[in-house]
Structure formats: C-alpha cells, structure tokens
Design a protein around this motif. Structure first.
Motif, PDB file in Angstrom:
ATOM      1  N   ALA A  30       0.821  -1.214   0.000  1.00 40.34           N
ATOM      2  CA  ALA A  30       0.000   0.000   0.000  1.00 40.34           C
ATOM      3  C   ALA A  30       0.852   1.259   0.000  1.00 40.34           C
ATOM      4  O   ALA A  30       1.981   1.264   0.477  1.00 40.34           O
ATOM      5  N   LYS A  60      -3.299   7.569   3.901  1.00 39.61           N
ATOM      6  CA  LYS A  60      -3.578   6.388   3.089  1.00 39.61           C
ATOM      7  C   LYS A  60      -3.984   6.853   1.699  1.00 39.61           C
ATOM      8  O   LYS A  60      -4.999   7.527   1.532  1.00 39.61           O
ATOM      9  N   GLY A  63      -4.459   1.168  -1.208  1.00 42.97           N
ATOM     10  CA  GLY A  63      -4.138  -0.134  -0.652  1.00 42.97           C
ATOM     11  C   GLY A  63      -4.455  -0.248   0.831  1.00 42.97           C
ATOM     12  O   GLY A  63      -4.812   0.728   1.488  1.00 42.97           O
ATOM     13  N   GLU A  64      -4.316  -1.455   1.341  1.00 37.00           N
ATOM     14  CA  GLU A  64      -4.683  -1.736   2.733  1.00 37.00           C
ATOM     15  C   GLU A  64      -3.506  -2.133   3.611  1.00 37.00           C
ATOM     16  O   GLU A  64      -3.544  -1.934   4.813  1.00 37.00           O
TER      17      GLU A  64
END
Length: 140
Positions: A30, A60, A63-64
């Motif tokens: 991410a 953020k 992505g995670e």
C-alpha cells in the motif's frame, strides 16, 4: 535478504519508526505516503536512511497493507519456522502481539556506508514494477 526473512506488515494508521542506526529499507504494498524529515520514501525501491531517521506514514493513498523490509532482517525468534504473529494464540512476531509505542525491535545487519545526517541514498538501481490493481477493480 533471504526469502523467508520477516517484514513488518502495517495497516493504516501505520506507526512512526525511529531508526537508531543507518538502515537500508524497502517498502512495498500500500501507498501510505511514507516520509522522513529529509524526504519521501517511495514504494518498490530500496533506500538507505541515516541514523536518527523517523519514518512516518502521513495518509492512506492506495491499498490496505504496506510491508517494510530492512537489510539483514528484524531480529525475531521464529515459532514453528515463522516470524509471523498469531494474535489469538499470543505467540510469534514481537512478543506475540502487535507493536506498541516504545517497543524496540533489533535489526540484523546494517549498511556500512557513512552518510550525512540529511541524506537519503537510493541503495541500488533495481526497482519493483507497479503491482497495484486498478481501484476499483473486479476480481473474478
């Protein structure tokens, strides 16, 4: 690093990390807008951070999960051949739990290059290609 060397898996909000030695890192997964006080740390490319660097993740973007590898690996004791943390059982990783403010994880080896305190060095010319899927995407 060897193929089974542990990496730090992070979700957002990700931790701030202080390195008390010069260290070569590689960040992938991410995009959490990784920075130090002296510049951005891009995903997919190894860089050497000088002693005293604080790596932070500002927002953020995509992505995670992000993954941070350090040259020489993290000094963790494998359980059943893995350094992964199993939270329900309370073993593996760092004392069988998630990291908390003030935790110290020792590094394996560190680069020997001497660097100025305000310098991020691109450690090599290799680079991972973009591995992100379009957002949103359909997986069948």
């Amino acid at each position: 690093n060897q193929p089974h060397t542990a990496v730090l898996e992070m979700h957002f909000p990700a931790p701030q990390l202080l390195f008390d030695a010069s260290v070569e890192v590689a960040l992938t997964g991410a995009d959490f807008d990784a920075h130090t006080s002296i510049g951005a740390v891009k995903t997919g490319r190894p860089v050497v951070l000088p002693k005293g660097s604080v790596l932070r993740f500002d927002k953020k973007i995509l992505g995670e999960r992000a993954y941070l590898a350090v040259h020489g690996g993290w000094q963790l004791t494998p359980v059943l051949g893995s350094c992964s943390t199993h939270f329900k059982s309370g073993f593996g990783g760092f004392e069988g739990r998630g990291l908390k403010k003030g935790d110290v994880i020792r590094l394996g080896t560190t680069p020997t290059a001497t660097m100025a305190a305000n310098e991020i060095i691109h450690a090599s010319r290799w680079r991972l290609p973009g591995l992100f899927l379009p957002n949103p995407c359909t997986i069948r």
